[in-house]
Design a protein around this motif. Structure first.
Motif, mmCIF file in Angstrom:
data_model
loop_
_atom_site.group_PDB
_atom_site.id
_atom_site.type_symbol
_atom_site.label_atom_id
_atom_site.label_comp_id
_atom_site.label_asym_id
_atom_site.label_seq_id
_atom_site.Cartn_x
_atom_site.Cartn_y
_atom_site.Cartn_z
ATOM 1 N N PHE A 46 0.835 -1.196 0.000
ATOM 2 C CA PHE A 46 0.000 0.000 0.000
ATOM 3 C C PHE A 46 0.873 1.250 0.000
ATOM 4 O O PHE A 46 1.803 1.379 0.783
ATOM 5 C CB PHE A 46 -0.929 0.014 1.213
ATOM 6 N N GLY A 47 0.535 2.178 -0.909
ATOM 7 C CA GLY A 47 1.308 3.405 -1.046
ATOM 8 C C GLY A 47 2.424 3.302 -2.053
ATOM 9 O O GLY A 47 3.038 4.320 -2.399
ATOM 10 N N GLN A 48 2.699 2.081 -2.519
ATOM 11 C CA GLN A 48 3.722 1.891 -3.556
ATOM 12 C C GLN A 48 3.076 1.389 -4.847
ATOM 13 O O GLN A 48 2.850 2.171 -5.765
ATOM 14 C CB GLN A 48 4.810 0.924 -3.076
ATOM 15 N N ASP A 49 2.766 0.092 -4.896
ATOM 16 C CA ASP A 49 2.126 -0.404 -6.121
ATOM 17 C C ASP A 49 0.624 -0.614 -5.965
ATOM 18 O O ASP A 49 -0.043 -1.112 -6.864
ATOM 19 C CB ASP A 49 2.809 -1.686 -6.608
ATOM 20 N N LEU A 50 0.078 -0.253 -4.828
ATOM 21 C CA LEU A 50 -1.378 -0.237 -4.624
ATOM 22 C C LEU A 50 -1.731 1.047 -3.893
ATOM 23 O O LEU A 50 -1.209 1.311 -2.804
ATOM 24 C CB LEU A 50 -1.824 -1.451 -3.799
ATOM 25 N N ASN A 51 -2.603 1.866 -4.487
ATOM 26 C CA ASN A 51 -3.025 3.112 -3.845
ATOM 27 C C ASN A 51 -4.538 3.266 -3.931
ATOM 28 O O ASN A 51 -5.230 2.416 -4.513
ATOM 29 C CB ASN A 51 -2.297 4.311 -4.461
ATOM 30 N N LEU A 52 -5.060 4.353 -3.379
ATOM 31 C CA LEU A 52 -6.513 4.533 -3.320
ATOM 32 C C LEU A 52 -7.129 4.717 -4.709
ATOM 33 O O LEU A 52 -8.284 4.346 -4.930
ATOM 34 C CB LEU A 52 -6.858 5.715 -2.419
ATOM 35 N N LYS A 53 -6.356 5.277 -5.630
ATOM 36 C CA LYS A 53 -6.854 5.409 -7.001
ATOM 37 C C LYS A 53 -7.111 4.037 -7.610
ATOM 38 O O LYS A 53 -8.102 3.825 -8.315
ATOM 39 C CB LYS A 53 -5.839 6.191 -7.842
#
Length: 432
Positions: A12-19
């Motif tokens: 999370f925050g690297q290759d997976l985000n809220l977008k």
């Protein structure tokens, strides 16, 4: 980021985000025909913001969201049967910095045909905005009806691993009559990692030494590992004990992943049951269960027993109750002693992912000359004798090839793995 039928996962925050969460949940909305979706999360720090984002994407598309809060994956699957769809915010047994989304349709995980619809952009128009409400689950009460009350009061140690099994596993076990000691109840200060199949479980081994059994859960509560007599059991033992209880209940038709211990299959057949094998992976096992109307089964490598009449997912929490109901019985000791006479080793070797297929093909050619039976359902499985086998599979997510083996002779099992890894590496050198 990993995008498979098991879910979408990333750091999370690297290759997976809220977008990403907005995009995937917007696309998932196209599959939600009931107009309703239940949602829950495990205990990862990023869980709340991902859950809120996922809920917003669903409501924008006119879907009513039923929020379970922090709950194990099996609880979301159970409730998704009632509402028609579900999302679990979790990356299961991955490290804490990871998170992800598991998608549920009609009580089961998505299949290969549905995955592209979640990954590829979908244009969705809705004339209304969905609502959101918090709900509770009848999971414990429903599970109790399957298990029944225990005649004795076994002493049990439960290692939550700081995960979502808190509030469910201990309560279920106490409700059926167990006396429960809880370890690692909260994520903060937890002394072990999120995957009980990989961790040594030293605290649980110590705590359960004067108890009848110990149970360890992963972060979202679908995996279960058993500790017995001061020894961590292989994940296959969890499945074997669940299978034994199923046979006791009169179930006969089972589905097992191809890497599950041969001891589980033998125990089923010795007790009048039938077995079908599938590719490795919970989703593959469940798809076969649905197609063949199987009554029980699972995946030994992940400590995952599945009981379709209750849930189309690995059922760590229900299984802990089912196993507890067998404690002190002849059947419990019989299956445990039988399975402990077999030895499993699961290893891996580094191989460039671009050459996985070529290496597997070369290994297949060599094993076909060495073993009388070679199965290509998932990778290459060589049947050495009635008690020994080796499985070579490529990883879909890492630059590795996995080698699994089993035998009723521990030294033989070690030698099989050693020889096979050498064979894989030789093939790698030849095709490079």
């Amino acid at each position: 980021m990993k995008k498979t039928i098991s879910g979408i996962r990333g750091i999370f925050g690297q290759d997976l985000n809220l977008k990403d969460v907005l995009k995937f949940c917007n696309n998932f909305s196209s599959l939600v025909k009931s107009g309703k979706c239940t949602i829950g999360k495990d205990t990862r720090p990023s869980g709340s913001m991902i859950k809120d984002t996922a809920s917003a994407a669903l409501m924008k598309n006119g879907i009513d969201v039923f929020d379970l809060g922090t709950v194990p994956t099996p609880v979301v699957f159970r409730e998704a049967r009632k509402y028609g769809a579900g999302i679990v915010v979790s990356s299961s047994h991955n490290p804490i910095e990871w998170n992800g989304l598991k998608f549920i349709i009609e009580g089961r995980g998505i299949n290969e045909k549905e995955l592209p619809k979640i990954i590829q952009k979908q244009e969705i128009k809705s004339e209304k905005i969905g609502s959101e409400q918090e709900i509770s689950s009848s999971y414990i009460e429903d599970a109790r009806k399957i298990i029944g009350d225990l005649e004795s009061q076994p002493q049990v140690a439960v290692d939550i691993g700081g995960g979502a099994a808190k509030g469910f596993a201990p309560e279920l076990l106490e409700s059926i009559g167990c006396k429960v000691q809880v370890l690692n109840e909260n994520l903060q200060g937890c002394t072990r990692g999120p995957d009980p199949t990989a961790d040594n479980l030293d605290d649980l081994v110590a705590a359960s030494s004067n108890k009848e059994i110990g149970f360890a859960f992963d972060l979202d509560g679908d995996r279960l590992v058993v500790v017995r007599n001061g020894k961590k059991q292989t994940p296959d033992v969890t499945l074997g004990l669940g299978v034994a209880k199923s046979l006791e209940l009169g179930y006969k038709n089972f589905v097992l992943s191809i890497d599950t211990s041969v001891s589980v299959e033998k125990f089923i057949k010795d007790n009048g049951g039938t077995v079908q094998r599938t590719k490795v992976g919970e989703a593959n096992v469940i798809e076969q269960m649905i197609n063949q109307n199987a009554q029980a089964g699972g995946e030994g490598s992940s400590g995952g027993f599945i009981l379709p009449e209750f849930n189309y997912c690995r059922e760590g929490i229900l299984t802990s109750g089912l196993i507890s109901s067998m404690l002190g019985t002849q059947k419990f000791n019989e299956v445990l002693n039988f399975m402990e006479s077999y030895f499993q080793i699961r290893d891996k070797t580094a191989i460039d992912a671009q050459l996985h297929d070529k290496v597997i093909d070369d290994v297949h050619s060599k094993l076909s000359k060495e073993y009388s039976e070679v199965i290509t359902l998932d990778g290459v499985k060589g049947i050495i004798d009635e008690n020994s086998w080796v499985l070579i599979r490529k990883s879909n997510t890492e630059d590795i090839i996995r080698v699994s083996a089993e035998s009723n002779d521990e030294n033989k099992c070690k030698q099989i793995v050693k020889d096979t890894i050498e064979l894989v590496n030789q093939s790698y050198e030849q095709v490079r």
